[in-house]
Design an enzyme around this catalytic site. Structure first.
Site, PDB file in Angstrom:
ATOM      1  N   CYS A   1       0.032   3.853   2.651  1.00 17.63           N
ATOM      2  CA  CYS A   1       0.453   3.359   3.973  1.00 17.63           C
ATOM      3  C   CYS A   1       1.930   3.677   4.197  1.00 17.63           C
ATOM      4  CB  CYS A   1       0.256   1.850   4.079  1.00 17.63           C
ATOM      5  SG  CYS A   1      -1.452   1.296   3.919  1.00 17.63           S
TER       6      CYS A   1
ATOM      7  N   CYS B   1       0.837  -1.210   0.000  1.00 18.93           N
ATOM      8  CA  CYS B   1       0.000   0.000   0.000  1.00 18.93           C
ATOM      9  C   CYS B   1       0.869   1.257   0.000  1.00 18.93           C
ATOM     10  CB  CYS B   1      -0.919  -0.050   1.223  1.00 18.93           C
ATOM     11  SG  CYS B   1      -1.781   1.485   1.584  1.00 18.93           S
TER      12      CYS B   1
END
Length: 107
Positions: free
Chosen positions: A34, A31
């Site tokens: 993230c 991600c």
């Protein structure tokens, strides 16, 4: 100090039984957002260690917790206090915005 990892096996002790507020960053290695928010959370953890504990939970490695807390989009951050979710923050944000979201804990 960087955010420590928590897992399904340490969740009870790390999060539910913790003294004081705990921010859990639900994330995954693949991600991009993230990876952007991770260093910001590390800074917040370093700057406010006496006010809030910051932990990371890899949703790919801990799918049962991701399902239990209805994580459908990452990064998702939840602040737990006394074992209960008090606040949810969805998506990557710049540091000042995260600090505003957490102001009742770190202010």
């Amino acid at each position: 100090m960087t955010a420590k990892a928590t897992t399904e096996s340490t969740w009870q002790q790390d999060v539910l039984d913790a003294d004081g507020p705990v921010l859990v960053d639900f994330w995954a290695a693949w991600c991009g957002p993230c990876r952007m928010v991770g260093p910001i959370l590390d800074e917040i953890a370093t700057e406010h260690p006496e006010k809030i504990t910051v932990l990371k939970l890899n949703v790919d490695e801990n799918p049962n917790l991701a399902m239990k807390y209805q994580i459908t989009s990452i990064p998702a951050m939840k602040v737990f206090n006394k074992g209960e979710v008090e606040k949810t923050i969805i998506g990557a944000k710049p540091k000042f915005a995260l600090e505003q979201d957490l102001s009742s804990y770190i202010g």
